[in-house]
Design a protein around this motif. Structure first.
Motif, PDB file in Angstrom:
ATOM      1  N   MET A   1     -23.709   0.455   2.678  1.00 47.79           N
ATOM      2  CA  MET A   1     -23.908  -0.824   3.362  1.00 47.79           C
ATOM      3  C   MET A   1     -23.830  -1.992   2.394  1.00 47.79           C
ATOM      4  N   PHE A   2     -24.241  -1.730   1.123  1.00 42.76           N
ATOM      5  CA  PHE A   2     -24.198  -2.823   0.169  1.00 42.76           C
ATOM      6  C   PHE A   2     -22.759  -3.261  -0.085  1.00 42.76           C
ATOM      7  N   ARG A   3     -21.833  -2.276  -0.068  1.00 40.71           N
ATOM      8  CA  ARG A   3     -20.423  -2.584  -0.234  1.00 40.71           C
ATOM      9  C   ARG A   3     -19.953  -3.560   0.832  1.00 40.71           C
ATOM     10  N   ALA A   4     -20.320  -3.257   2.059  1.00 39.94           N
ATOM     11  CA  ALA A   4     -19.902  -4.106   3.174  1.00 39.94           C
ATOM     12  C   ALA A   4     -20.534  -5.492   3.042  1.00 39.94           C
ATOM     13  N   TYR A   5     -21.817  -5.505   2.646  1.00 40.35           N
ATOM     14  CA  TYR A   5     -22.558  -6.757   2.502  1.00 40.35           C
ATOM     15  C   TYR A   5     -21.900  -7.667   1.463  1.00 40.35           C
ATOM     16  N   SER A   6     -21.606  -7.105   0.281  1.00 40.63           N
ATOM     17  CA  SER A   6     -21.025  -7.964  -0.758  1.00 40.63           C
ATOM     18  C   SER A   6     -19.590  -8.352  -0.385  1.00 40.63           C
ATOM     19  N   ALA A   7     -18.884  -7.461   0.328  1.00 40.01           N
ATOM     20  CA  ALA A   7     -17.533  -7.826   0.766  1.00 40.01           C
ATOM     21  C   ALA A   7     -17.577  -8.991   1.748  1.00 40.01           C
ATOM     22  N   LEU A   8     -18.597  -8.989   2.608  1.00 43.35           N
ATOM     23  CA  LEU A   8     -18.744 -10.083   3.572  1.00 43.35           C
ATOM     24  C   LEU A   8     -18.967 -11.408   2.862  1.00 43.35           C
ATOM     25  N   ILE A   9     -19.843 -11.372   1.845  1.00 42.67           N
ATOM     26  CA  ILE A   9     -20.137 -12.610   1.118  1.00 42.67           C
ATOM     27  C   ILE A   9     -18.886 -13.109   0.396  1.00 42.67           C
ATOM     28  N   ARG A  10     -18.167 -12.158  -0.249  1.00 43.16           N
ATOM     29  CA  ARG A  10     -16.950 -12.556  -0.954  1.00 43.16           C
ATOM     30  C   ARG A  10     -15.958 -13.178   0.031  1.00 43.16           C
ATOM     31  N   LYS A  11     -15.832 -12.545   1.185  1.00 47.21           N
ATOM     32  CA  LYS A  11     -14.916 -13.040   2.215  1.00 47.21           C
ATOM     33  C   LYS A  11     -15.272 -14.452   2.651  1.00 47.21           C
ATOM     34  N   GLU A  12     -16.570 -14.700   2.902  1.00 50.92           N
ATOM     35  CA  GLU A  12     -16.978 -16.036   3.340  1.00 50.92           C
ATOM     36  C   GLU A  12     -16.655 -17.085   2.276  1.00 50.92           C
ATOM     37  N   PHE A  13     -16.897 -16.731   1.017  1.00 43.73           N
ATOM     38  CA  PHE A  13     -16.625 -17.692  -0.050  1.00 43.73           C
ATOM     39  C   PHE A  13     -15.122 -17.974  -0.165  1.00 43.73           C
TER      40      PHE A  13
END
Lengths: 248, 370
Positions: B1-13
């Motif tokens: 889940m952490f992978r998905a979480y950090s990918a989401l943040i990277r995507k938003e940025f």
């Protein structure tokens, strides 16, 4: 193709208020099959797919996708399937590669594995030169291929494609379908809706939906023979016209 | 889940950094707003609560006090001469808890000196935290005293005013404005970015694509929120830097405490943004709701009008506004050097508010529709 059934639904019904969008639909799909889902706009195809993907809760009926119950195990189903919606589902302000890496991570894949699969997919779909351009500028045919790459990145057992070739020119559609054939050969089950009758011919079996119900189901050949039509397109048009006049 | 979480943040940025308008909104807006409001806003103030310390207690001094209370500029607070004489230092407490904003101090020899035609000076103390009210109150007093002196002596005013301001001795209204503007910006940007980002994905169809991934609704929301919380805090730092470096506002309290409480405040505004995204279906609707709520938040936060000046029913409404609490926190930390104990009621209110609205929106944000 083997005899293992991977999608099975019985008496699936979806009502929105007083409107019944899907009415008592039952069907089953075997592993490795390309199953075509035909019908006019508003016939209820997308609603069926959304229920199968765990995006929409059915009003009644039951079903299993990849061995999991669509009522109680939607999150299990999501790991096993790929979904390509009618709408453009990539982030337009991100490049193809960024989209692929993002969705890969969403499925919990590591960067290294994503990298390998992106290589393989861009080879198969001849995407390489388009990978690093923002996806909003891409011609629709390339965008659809990218979307297909996104929905197959995690190697799903079942692929749900909702009008994947809408607005795409014939040459693109042909290569798109040859990719679908390859995926089916490798054991993936493909559940696809389409408007194009020539595409319906490519399917192992098709079902025709009208006003929320499945009115025909069988191989393209069987259906044409049954209705004594010249081809699939004539059969489809006649069938729908007959239904409309019955209702009137 | 952490992978998905950090990918989401990277995507938003990635998305924010490619959107010029968004960048302008986030980084230019605070500076422009600050400059415009910092210089342009001048507010009409009435009903300043006034304490009277009349040590003269004569007919003459009473007339002066009555003259001050005649209009609706001042409303009477405590009369210092009634009961046993209150010591002046009592005033500090009255300012601290906000029950008085100003006090007039009339010396013992007021009437005698006036009769003899000598110069006399009265004292005026004001809570400088609300610099605008303080300065305007001083202006009113000067006019009233002038008129009073003219009537009594017919001469050019022999009554002088010695004024002092507690907490904000320079009575710079920017000192007062900047925390208000920063809180407003933080509210607007976080509510708007959050609600619009989610609704935009729904409009584009990418939200549905996210919904068929195994990412849980909670992680999905957290990914968005983390990004906008970081942007919001960055925004606050920029705005405060302009405030301190350009306008020279004081920063007495702990920056770390302010940062921590800003995070607490953001839980409320981000929660509101998420909640709005679950009840709207287009970006326009989300934007409209964000604007409406920001204006509501601004008007009922005590930014322009002190809450104590509002009608009672309106004061109850202000409790629904998370910005109200953060406004007190900001002003307290920046100007009075307030600590956790001083701000406890506001911190508790924000924590309750944040957890309620946040849980509400997570519950409403379902991955599957009925």
């Amino acid at each position: 193709m083997n005899d293992k059934i991977v999608v099975q639904v019985e008496n699936l019904t979806k009502r929105f208020g007083t409107f019944t969008a899907v009415n008592n639909v039952s069907l089953s799909v075997r592993q490795g099959e390309i199953f075509g889902f035909l019908g006019a706009n508003g016939a209820g195809k997308t609603t069926v797919i959304r229920m199968l993907c765990g995006l929409l809760l059915p009003s009644s009926g039951m079903g299993k996708v990849a061995g999991y119950d669509i009522l109680t195990q939607p999150e299990r189903i999501k790991r096993a399937i790929g979904y390509m919606s009618q709408k453009f589902s990539l982030y337009p302000d991100m490049t193809g590669r960024e989209n692929l890496y993002f969705y890969g991570a969403a499925y919990g894949l590591g960067r290294k594995l994503i990298g390998e699969r992106v290589m393989a997919l861009s080879e198969r779909l001849s995407l390489r030169e388009f990978l690093d351009r923002p996806s909003k500028g891409l011609p629709i045919g390339w965008r659809q291929r990218l979307a297909l790459a996104v929905s197959t990145l995690h190697h799903p057992k079942i692929l749900f494609l909702d009008e994947p070739t809408g607005g795409v020119d014939p040459a693109f559609r042909r290569t798109f379908w040859s990719t679908l054939y390859d995926l089916a050969e490798e054991g993936a089950t493909i559940f696809v809706t389409t408007h194009y009758m020539d595409e319906a011919e490519y399917c192992r079996r098709i079902s025709i939906m009208h006003q929320g119900q499945i009115i025909e189901l069988g191989t393209p050949h069987e259906l044409v023979k049954k209705h004594r039509a010249a081809n699939l397109e004539d059969m489809f048009v006649d069938l729908i016209r007959k239904r409309e006049s019955d209702n009137a | 889940m952490f992978r998905a979480y950090s990918a989401l943040i990277r995507k938003e940025f990635i998305q924010v950094s490619r959107d010029r308008n968004m960048l302008r909104l986030i980084f230019l807006m605070p500076v422009v707003q600050l400059l415009v409001l910092g210089y342009a806003v001048n507010l009409d103030v009435k009903k300043i609560s006034l304490d009277v310390y009349d040590f003269n207690r004569s007919q003459t001094s009473r007339e002066l006090v009555d003259a001050m209370k005649a209009g609706d500029y001042f409303i009477p607070g405590e009369e210092g001469q009634t009961k046993e004489r209150r010591p002046l230092w009592h005033l500090a407490d009255r300012f601290q808890d906000g029950s008085a904003q100003m006090a007039v101090i009339i010396p013992e020899d007021f009437s005698e000196r006036l009769t003899r035609g000598e110069n006399v000076t009265i004292g005026l103390m004001a809570d400088g935290t609300d610099a605008n009210s303080a300065r305007i109150g001083l202006g009113y007093t000067a006019q009233i005293v002038d008129r009073y002196a003219w009537k009594h002596t017919g001469l050019s005013p022999p009554i002088g005013i010695r004024s002092a301001f507690l907490y904000n001795p320079e009575t710079e209204s920017v000192y007062y404005m900047v925390p208000g503007i920063v809180a407003t910006l933080l509210t607007m940007v976080t509510i708007m970015l959050t609600s619009m980002a989610i609704v935009r994905e729904r409009e584009m169809g990418t939200l549905e694509q996210l919904m068929v991934t195994p990412i849980s609704g909670f992680v999905l929301l957290m990914g968005k929120i983390t990004t906008f919380a970081i942007l919001g805090l960055l925004e606050m730092v920029i705005a405060l830097a302009v405030g301190v470096l350009w306008f020279g506002i004081p920063f007495v309290g702990s920056p770390l405490l302010l940062l921590a409480l800003a995070v607490l405040f953001l839980i409320s505004t981000l929660g509101m943004g998420m909640f709005f995204s679950t009840i709207t279906s287009s970006q326009q609707q989300a934007m409209f709701l964000a604007f409406f709520s920001t204006i509501f938040a601004m008007l009922t936060s005590g930014f322009f009008t002190p809450i104590s000046n509002m009608p009672q029913w309106m004061q109850y409404i202000t409790y629904l506004n998370p910005m109200r609490y953060f406004m007190t926190i900001m002003r307290g930390i920046l100007m009075k050097g307030a600590g956790i104990a001083d701000l406890a009621p506001d911190i508790i209110a924000l924590a309750v508010y944040g957890s309620v609205i946040f849980s509400l929106s997570v519950i409403r944000f379902k991955k599957r529709t009925e």
